[in-house]
Design a protein around this motif. Structure first.
Motif, PDB file in Angstrom:
ATOM      1  N   GLY A  29      65.760 -50.391   2.013  1.00 34.14           N
ATOM      2  CA  GLY A  29      65.014 -49.422   1.214  1.00 34.14           C
ATOM      3  C   GLY A  29      65.837 -48.803   0.101  1.00 34.14           C
ATOM      4  O   GLY A  29      66.879 -49.316  -0.306  1.00 34.14           O
ATOM      5  N   ARG A 281      56.137 -50.300   8.689  1.00 28.75           N
ATOM      6  CA  ARG A 281      56.348 -49.096   9.468  1.00 28.75           C
ATOM      7  C   ARG A 281      55.016 -48.816  10.149  1.00 28.75           C
ATOM      8  O   ARG A 281      53.955 -49.144   9.597  1.00 28.75           O
ATOM      9  N   VAL A 316      57.646 -51.207  12.859  1.00 30.45           N
ATOM     10  CA  VAL A 316      58.832 -50.359  12.996  1.00 30.45           C
ATOM     11  C   VAL A 316      58.382 -48.927  13.317  1.00 30.45           C
ATOM     12  O   VAL A 316      57.544 -48.379  12.595  1.00 30.45           O
ATOM     13  N   ASP A 380      49.517 -48.553  -0.930  1.00 35.27           N
ATOM     14  CA  ASP A 380      50.970 -48.457  -0.865  1.00 35.27           C
ATOM     15  C   ASP A 380      51.526 -48.145  -2.250  1.00 35.27           C
ATOM     16  O   ASP A 380      51.079 -48.756  -3.233  1.00 35.27           O
ATOM     17  N   GLY A 381      52.480 -47.214  -2.318  1.00 36.68           N
ATOM     18  CA  GLY A 381      53.063 -46.859  -3.612  1.00 36.68           C
ATOM     19  C   GLY A 381      53.560 -48.099  -4.327  1.00 36.68           C
ATOM     20  O   GLY A 381      53.164 -48.421  -5.444  1.00 36.68           O
ATOM     21  N   GLU A 388      60.847 -58.266  -0.940  1.00 35.54           N
ATOM     22  CA  GLU A 388      61.953 -58.817  -0.150  1.00 35.54           C
ATOM     23  C   GLU A 388      61.584 -60.201   0.398  1.00 35.54           C
ATOM     24  O   GLU A 388      62.424 -61.102   0.443  1.00 35.54           O
TER      25      GLU A 388
HETATM   26  C1  GDG Z   1      57.974 -45.540   0.066  1.00 35.21           C
HETATM   27  C2  GDG Z   1      56.579 -45.955  -0.336  1.00 35.21           C
HETATM   28  C3  GDG Z   1      57.587 -47.742  -1.768  1.00 35.21           C
HETATM   29  C4  GDG Z   1      61.700 -51.373   7.343  1.00 35.21           C
HETATM   30  N1  GDG Z   1      61.911 -51.545   8.644  1.00 35.21           N
HETATM   31  C5  GDG Z   1      63.156 -52.007   8.784  1.00 35.21           C
HETATM   32  C6  GDG Z   1      63.733 -52.115   7.530  1.00 35.21           C
HETATM   33  N2  GDG Z   1      62.811 -51.713   6.649  1.00 35.21           N
HETATM   34  C7  GDG Z   1      62.993 -51.672   5.212  1.00 35.21           C
HETATM   35  C8  GDG Z   1      62.291 -52.791   4.484  1.00 35.21           C
HETATM   36  C9  GDG Z   1      62.006 -52.148   3.142  1.00 35.21           C
HETATM   37  C10 GDG Z   1      61.785 -50.697   3.490  1.00 35.21           C
HETATM   38  O1  GDG Z   1      62.401 -50.466   4.729  1.00 35.21           O
HETATM   39  C11 GDG Z   1      60.312 -50.306   3.569  1.00 35.21           C
HETATM   40  O2  GDG Z   1      59.750 -50.467   2.324  1.00 35.21           O
HETATM   41  P1  GDG Z   1      58.351 -49.882   1.878  1.00 35.21           P
HETATM   42  O3  GDG Z   1      58.108 -50.318   0.484  1.00 35.21           O
HETATM   43  O4  GDG Z   1      57.348 -50.218   2.887  1.00 35.21           O
HETATM   44  O5  GDG Z   1      58.729 -48.326   1.825  1.00 35.21           O
HETATM   45  P2  GDG Z   1      58.305 -46.967   2.529  1.00 35.21           P
HETATM   46  O6  GDG Z   1      59.342 -46.714   3.538  1.00 35.21           O
HETATM   47  O7  GDG Z   1      56.910 -46.913   2.964  1.00 35.21           O
HETATM   48  O8  GDG Z   1      58.514 -45.900   1.305  1.00 35.21           O
HETATM   49  C12 GDG Z   1      56.549 -47.419  -0.719  1.00 35.21           C
HETATM   50  C13 GDG Z   1      58.945 -47.242  -1.327  1.00 35.21           C
HETATM   51  O9  GDG Z   1      58.899 -45.864  -0.994  1.00 35.21           O
HETATM   52  C14 GDG Z   1      59.973 -47.413  -2.430  1.00 35.21           C
HETATM   53  O10 GDG Z   1      59.680 -46.656  -3.555  1.00 35.21           O
HETATM   54  O11 GDG Z   1      57.646 -49.132  -1.954  1.00 35.21           O
HETATM   55  O12 GDG Z   1      55.272 -47.736  -1.210  1.00 35.21           O
HETATM   56  O13 GDG Z   1      55.675 -45.678   0.709  1.00 35.21           O
HETATM   57  O14 GDG Z   1      63.119 -52.231   2.310  1.00 35.21           O
HETATM   58  O15 GDG Z   1      63.106 -53.885   4.417  1.00 35.21           O
HETATM   59  N3  GDG Z   1      64.972 -52.596   7.346  1.00 35.21           N
HETATM   60  C15 GDG Z   1      65.692 -52.925   8.435  1.00 35.21           C
HETATM   61  N4  GDG Z   1      65.194 -52.812   9.680  1.00 35.21           N
HETATM   62  C16 GDG Z   1      63.950 -52.375   9.913  1.00 35.21           C
HETATM   63  O16 GDG Z   1      63.522 -52.268  11.057  1.00 35.21           O
HETATM   64  N5  GDG Z   1      66.920 -53.404   8.276  1.00 35.21           N
END
Ligand code: GDG
Length: 745
Positions: A29, A281, A316, A380-381, A388
């Motif tokens: 992230g 998540r 997650v 989703d934002g 990825e």
């Molecule tokens: C916000 C916005 C926007 C997840 N579980 C594990 C893990 N991850 C990593 C993924 C990815 C990140 O976390 C999640 O990305 P998202 O885009 O779904 O982000 P959100 O946390 O919802 O947050 C979203 C983001 O901000 C960025 O601006 O895209 O729309 O809601 O990178 O790979 N990584 C590992 N283990 C896990 O269990 N190593």
């Protein structure tokens, strides 16, 4: 120059268990992506060479351990913790952030909770963050605030340090006006004003930026010019910066032996079955239930795929304290049981569900070894998982199925797009993805990869910071024109030494604020006293130079010794004299123009017409901003045909459109006094486009002052009418030596 990043969570989680402290750096992230970029700044001789991170350390730390945590985080991680108790986090994070803003901004109004207690806690935590920044910030630093937990912080900081460079990035969607307005008035206005405290407000997509600008217009009445909004004492710019990922980290992951080992195990377990992967998540916005329905229908419709495909759903854990999440977990688990029970066999599990966190290596291996990425959030934002997944396809093989309601859809047009609510469409998309020819998979992924590689997380962060620095530089340029310090002192000296002095003062927006209807903006007794005092000084000529009609000016300023210019220069009244027109003007055109204007008034609720002797004005301050914009455009079109043949001009004022005789302007009115009196000292103050006519015509030695932070031909500027009133009071307190006062004209 230092960059101070402020986010709700630090990228390090600190846990206190039985008196022992444990530090864990979060993976993936924004946190890791941004930190690795920030680390490179110094080596690249970038203007910003150092960074600090301020945020909550991820858990409540007991009072006795806080000093130790602070010093460890500062020395090893460049982090400064904001300590918050569990009780506070409960109302702030689980409460206002995750039960109000998160559902509403993701278009789930029925899940939105409106608790005043939670809101108050949100305000208070933003204040705590503000104090934390103030403790650390030094002159010249730039502050970058992240996300919806801290939307009030930019304005709080701006209030304390007006010239601080502040950026804000919004990671979740900014909803359309109809959704945003569901928030109580005080909250929504404070949020918009909070965000506008920034020099730069960033969003993932053009749509979110537009929705924000529209909310600002409809709720605060501020129009924008190419995303730039003029606030009280600075300009705030809204722009689009789609976040990227650490591309190389994912694209090159399979070269890492640990990842390769995971890939081998993954492939061994899946055999020749195709694997559809989803990673989310645990959150209702991610559309997990809908996706399972889509997969169930797919298995029902296409039995030929039985035994040849599995969906690996990695969920997650998150926000375990919010009830909805636990209910959803139960629902998911029920569906998993149902699907496996209905279609599965001893040798085939159609749906593999895992509820836990993964190491980067395990995640990268799943991305790399799976055949289809099924990313179908309801809203989703951005969604980094989609990016990825594609980046991880080093050999180009694999298909992304993506929700059109994810911000990422704007940049990943080669994916198979689905509406996440349309189960039929999802079913077809899964089939299409599984059957897509390999060359086509490679073609599509290469296109997307090119974009992901170019606009990665570093480029995103650098773009944002450079734009923030540019906005700040523009402000600094303007700040050199702020009338203060030595410039002001020198002006007062010149004023004191001059034998004759002329003060040309616009009225509305300059001496008094704008009111909903013109007659309500009458001058207060203090202002009248100051103007009278100034005007009584021998050698002084104080002139109100306004677009108002003369009878109102006469009523307010008649008999005070103040000179007046009415209708932008059509009428003039010298100190102690009578009103006279500066040149012969006709008004036989008014009847016809008034009919056109009246028609427009009828079609715009809240608008009204004002008739002056040589002008007609269409006022729309009280009307809906968007409809006004449309009606004004129509009115201008209608008027252009008429004014083309008559000696008339159309003038756009502040929430007013004026049709007046050509050849009349504040320049004409102002120059009349200059030519007649040839004063030694001239001050000209105004806020309007009509004042620009005069500023442009004035000799260079004149102290011309623009009111408001905008580009202007004036030499100086002051932020607002309050500062102008203060300035006039200072002028009125200047004592003149006997000789100088006697020598007045
Ligand atoms: C916000 C916005 C926007 C997840 N579980 C594990 C893990 N991850 C990593 C993924 C990815 C990140 O976390 C999640 O990305 P998202 O885009 O779904 O982000 P959100 O946390 O919802 O947050 C979203 C983001 O901000 C960025 O601006 O895209 O729309 O809601 O990178 O790979 N990584 C590992 N283990 C896990 O269990 N190593």
């Amino acid at each position: 120059m230092r960059l101070i990043v402020v986010s709700n969570r630090l990228h390090v989680t600190v846990e206190e268990k039985e008196g022992k402290l444990n530090y864990k750096q979060s993976s993936g992230g924004l946190a890791t992506g941004l930190s690795s970029y920030l680390e490179t700044m110094k080596s690249r001789n970038f203007e910003v060479s150092e960074y600090l991170w301020i945020g909550w350390p991820g858990s409540a730390i007991s009072a006795g351990k806080r000093a130790e945590v602070s010093s460890e985080l500062a020395s090893k991680y460049r982090c400064h913790p904001v300590f918050l108790s569990e009780k506070v986090m409960d109302k702030f994070y689980l409460g206002f952030c995750n039960k109000t803003i998160w559902p509403l901004f993701h278009y789930f109004p029925t899940l939105t909770n409106y608790s005043a207690e939670h809101w108050n806690q949100y305000v208070s935590v933003n204040e705590t963050f503000c104090d934390a920044v103030l403790e650390i910030v030094k002159p010249g630093d730039i502050v970058w605030v992240h996300d919806y937990q801290l939307m009030l912080l930019p304005a709080m900081l701006r209030k304390k340090i007006p010239d601080l460079a502040i950026g804000y990035f919004h990671h979740i969607p900014f909803p359309s006006f109809e959704i945003f307005r569901l928030l109580p008035r005080e909250w929504r206005n404070s949020i918009l004003e909070g965000l506008l405290g920034s020099d730069l407000v960033g969003f993932h997509t053009h749509d979110y930026t537009q929705y924000f600008l529209r909310a600002v217009l409809r709720m605060l009445g501020h129009e924008h010019n190419l995303g730039a909004i003029n606030c009280d004492n600075h300009t705030s710019v809204a722009d689009t910066f789609p976040i990227g990922i650490d591309y190389e980290k994912f694209n090159g992951a399979s070269k890492n032996p640990h990842v390769q080992k995971e890939i081998d195990e993954f492939k061994k377990a899946s055999g020749d079955k195709k694997i559809i992967l989803s990673v989310d998540r645990l959150d209702y916005t991610k559309g997990i239930i809908n996706r399972l329905r889509g997969y169930e229908l797919f298995l029902e419709r296409y039995p030929q795929w039985h035994g040849h495909v599995s969906l690996l759903s990695l969920v997650v854990p998150s926000r375990t304290g919010v009830d909805q999440y636990m209910t959803m977990k139960k629902q998911i688990e029920e569906m998993v049981g149902k699907i496996n029970g209905k279609f599965g066999s001893v040798s085939w599990t159609p749906l593999i569900y895992q509820f836990r966190s993964y190491s980067f290596e395990a995640l990268a291996a799943a991305y790399s070894a799976s055949d289809v990425g099924l990313v179908t959030p309801l809203r989703d934002g951005m969604n980094l998982v989609a990016k990825e997944f594609v980046a991880s396809k080093a050999d180009g093989r694999g298909v992304l199925v993506l929700s059109e309601t994810a911000g990422a859809a704007r940049e990943m047009g080669e994916a198979i797009m689905v509406n996440p609510n349309d189960v039929d469409e999802m079913t077809l998309a899964i089939k299409e993805a599984l059957e897509l020819p390999e060359e086509e998979q490679i073609r599509r992924n290469k296109e997307m990869q090119k974009r992901l590689k170019r606009y990665d997380i570093s480029r995103w962060a650098e773009d944002f910071i450079l734009k923030l620095l540019a906005v700040k530089a523009e402000r600094s340029k303007l700040e050199t024109k702020l009338l203060r310090g030595n410039m002001k002192k020198e002006m007062f000296e010149k004023y004191g030494k001059a034998g004759s002095r002329l003060l040309l003062l616009d009225y509305d927006g300059t001496l008094v604020p704008f009111a909903n209807s013109p007659e309500k903006a009458r001058p207060g007794s203090k202002l009248i006293e100051t103007l009278k005092k100034l005007s009584a000084v021998p050698g002084n000529d104080v002139v109100i130079i306004s677009g108002r009609e003369r009878h109102t000016l006469e009523k307010w300023f008649g008999g005070t010794g103040i000179g007046m210019v009415a209708e932008h220069g059509a009428w003039v009244c010298e100190k102690g004299g009578a009103w006279h027109a500066l040149k012969p003007l006709k008004n036989d055109w008014k009847h016809q123009i008034m009919q056109i204007v009246e028609r427009c008034v009828d079609r715009l609720p809240g608008a009204f017409m004002e008739e002056k002797e040589f002008a007609v004005v269409f006022h729309y301050r009280k009307s809906d901003s968007e409809l006004s914009a449309l009606r004004v455009r129509e009115l201008r079109d209608d008027l252009i045909h008429f004014t083309a043949n008559a000696d008339l001009q159309i003038l756009m004022g502040n929430k007013a459109l004026e049709i007046r005789c050509a050849g009349v302007s504040k320049e004409v009115g102002g120059m009349h006094f200059i030519v007649a009196n040839k004063p030694d000292f001239i001050l000209s103050v105004g806020d309007d486009v009509t004042d620009e006519d005069l500023f442009k015509a004035l000799p260079e030695t004149v102290y011309s002052v623009k009111v408001g932070v905008e580009r202007s031909s004036a030499r100086y500027y002051l932020p607002g009418f309050t500062e102008v009133n203060g300035l006039l009071e200072e002028f009125s307190n200047i004592k003149f030596a006997e000789k100088s006062a006697d020598s007045g004209h």
